[in-house]
Design a protein around this motif. Sequence first.
Motif, PDB file in Angstrom:
ATOM      1  N   LYS A   1      18.181 -59.450   0.510  1.00 20.30           N
ATOM      2  CA  LYS A   1      17.758 -60.834  -0.077  1.00 20.30           C
ATOM      3  C   LYS A   1      15.969 -60.309  -0.233  1.00 20.30           C
ATOM      4  O   LYS A   1      15.230 -58.922   0.263  1.00 20.30           O
ATOM      5  N   ILE A   2      15.515 -61.292  -1.347  1.00 17.91           N
ATOM      6  CA  ILE A   2      13.965 -60.806  -1.959  1.00 17.91           C
ATOM      7  C   ILE A   2      13.250 -61.872  -1.738  1.00 17.91           C
ATOM      8  O   ILE A   2      13.593 -62.458  -2.744  1.00 17.91           O
TER       9      ILE A   2
ATOM     10  N   LYS B   1       2.106 -66.271  -3.243  1.00 19.70           N
ATOM     11  CA  LYS B   1       0.693 -65.952  -3.907  1.00 19.70           C
ATOM     12  C   LYS B   1       0.076 -66.499  -3.598  1.00 19.70           C
ATOM     13  O   LYS B   1       1.171 -68.048  -2.919  1.00 19.70           O
ATOM     14  N   ASP B   2      -0.589 -66.396  -2.957  1.00 19.19           N
ATOM     15  CA  ASP B   2      -1.715 -67.828  -3.015  1.00 19.19           C
ATOM     16  C   ASP B   2      -3.311 -67.046  -3.481  1.00 19.19           C
ATOM     17  O   ASP B   2      -2.891 -66.808  -4.677  1.00 19.19           O
ATOM     18  N   ASN B   3      -4.833 -67.384  -3.039  1.00 25.07           N
ATOM     19  CA  ASN B   3      -5.272 -66.908  -4.134  1.00 25.07           C
ATOM     20  C   ASN B   3      -5.754 -65.605  -4.429  1.00 25.07           C
ATOM     21  O   ASN B   3      -5.825 -65.495  -5.481  1.00 25.07           O
ATOM     22  N   MET B   4      -5.690 -64.811  -2.959  1.00 26.32           N
ATOM     23  CA  MET B   4      -6.016 -63.528  -3.279  1.00 26.32           C
ATOM     24  C   MET B   4      -5.360 -62.826  -3.351  1.00 26.32           C
ATOM     25  O   MET B   4      -4.955 -61.467  -3.050  1.00 26.32           O
ATOM     26  N   HIS B   5      -3.372 -63.249  -3.290  1.00 27.08           N
ATOM     27  CA  HIS B   5      -2.331 -62.223  -1.932  1.00 27.08           C
ATOM     28  C   HIS B   5      -0.954 -62.536  -3.059  1.00 27.08           C
ATOM     29  O   HIS B   5      -1.163 -63.724  -2.950  1.00 27.08           O
TER      30      HIS B   5
ATOM     31  N   LEU C   1       5.359 -59.656  -0.563  1.00 24.67           N
ATOM     32  CA  LEU C   1       6.755 -59.251  -1.067  1.00 24.67           C
ATOM     33  C   LEU C   1       7.390 -59.511   0.222  1.00 24.67           C
ATOM     34  O   LEU C   1       7.174 -58.139   0.754  1.00 24.67           O
ATOM     35  N   ILE C   2       8.532 -59.994   0.497  1.00 22.09           N
ATOM     36  CA  ILE C   2       9.465 -59.755   1.675  1.00 22.09           C
ATOM     37  C   ILE C   2      10.448 -59.245   1.282  1.00 22.09           C
ATOM     38  O   ILE C   2      10.968 -60.403   0.809  1.00 22.09           O
ATOM     39  N   ALA C   3      10.961 -58.323   1.850  1.00 24.41           N
ATOM     40  CA  ALA C   3      12.707 -57.983   1.450  1.00 24.41           C
ATOM     41  C   ALA C   3      13.113 -57.563   2.907  1.00 24.41           C
ATOM     42  O   ALA C   3      13.047 -56.944   3.740  1.00 24.41           O
TER      43      ALA C   3
ATOM     44  N   ASN D   1      17.102 -65.786 -10.866  1.00 19.66           N
ATOM     45  CA  ASN D   1      17.896 -64.452 -11.031  1.00 19.66           C
ATOM     46  C   ASN D   1      17.149 -63.148  -9.770  1.00 19.66           C
ATOM     47  O   ASN D   1      15.794 -62.423 -10.409  1.00 19.66           O
ATOM     48  N   SER D   2      17.834 -63.583  -8.924  1.00 23.50           N
ATOM     49  CA  SER D   2      18.311 -62.075  -7.693  1.00 23.50           C
ATOM     50  C   SER D   2      17.310 -62.799  -6.181  1.00 23.50           C
ATOM     51  O   SER D   2      16.804 -62.286  -6.047  1.00 23.50           O
ATOM     52  N   LEU D   3      15.909 -63.423  -6.988  1.00 23.94           N
ATOM     53  CA  LEU D   3      14.668 -63.639  -5.917  1.00 23.94           C
ATOM     54  C   LEU D   3      15.346 -64.591  -5.156  1.00 23.94           C
ATOM     55  O   LEU D   3      16.081 -65.857  -5.441  1.00 23.94           O
ATOM     56  N   GLU D   4      15.152 -65.038  -3.643  1.00 26.92           N
ATOM     57  CA  GLU D   4      15.113 -66.182  -3.060  1.00 26.92           C
ATOM     58  C   GLU D   4      14.097 -67.422  -3.136  1.00 26.92           C
ATOM     59  O   GLU D   4      13.210 -67.245  -4.347  1.00 26.92           O
ATOM     60  N   ASP D   5      14.857 -68.408  -2.827  1.00 26.25           N
ATOM     61  CA  ASP D   5      14.467 -70.179  -3.657  1.00 26.25           C
ATOM     62  C   ASP D   5      13.077 -70.138  -2.930  1.00 26.25           C
ATOM     63  O   ASP D   5      12.911 -69.962  -1.777  1.00 26.25           O
ATOM     64  N   GLY D   6      12.417 -70.273  -3.853  1.00 24.69           N
ATOM     65  CA  GLY D   6      11.166 -70.556  -3.859  1.00 24.69           C
ATOM     66  C   GLY D   6      10.111 -69.605  -4.332  1.00 24.69           C
ATOM     67  O   GLY D   6       9.209 -69.809  -4.105  1.00 24.69           O
ATOM     68  N   SER D   7      10.540 -68.343  -4.742  1.00 26.36           N
ATOM     69  CA  SER D   7      10.141 -67.465  -5.333  1.00 26.36           C
ATOM     70  C   SER D   7       9.465 -67.371  -6.089  1.00 26.36           C
ATOM     71  O   SER D   7       9.494 -68.229  -7.500  1.00 26.36           O
TER      72      SER D   7
END
Length: 87
Positions: free
Chosen positions: A27-28, A32-36, A39-41, A73-79
């Motif tokens: 699971k990955i 992102k936001d304005n500055m960052h 990645l959560i896995a 393609n491989s990332l979680e929904d909403g990534s």
Amino acid sequence: MKKEVLVSLPLYDKFKGFEFYWEDDFKIFVEKDNMHVRLIANKAGLLSLANHLLNLSQDEYDSGYHIHLDQFNSLEDGSTELIIEKL
């Protein structure tokens, strides 16, 4: 003290292109936001990404070669889309 990890990388094949190796139940999620970029896995996701990075580091992949990961393609929904490019 160090922990030794054995990694298997696919051999480069110009006809197949980049070969992904995914750990079971990975699971990955990328956001992102304005500055960052965050990645959560889970463990399987981190091991899979580590394999992709080592694979991409091989000399047979030229500078500019890249891989795309997204929610289709491989990332979680909403990534947020993630592009990893070799310099």
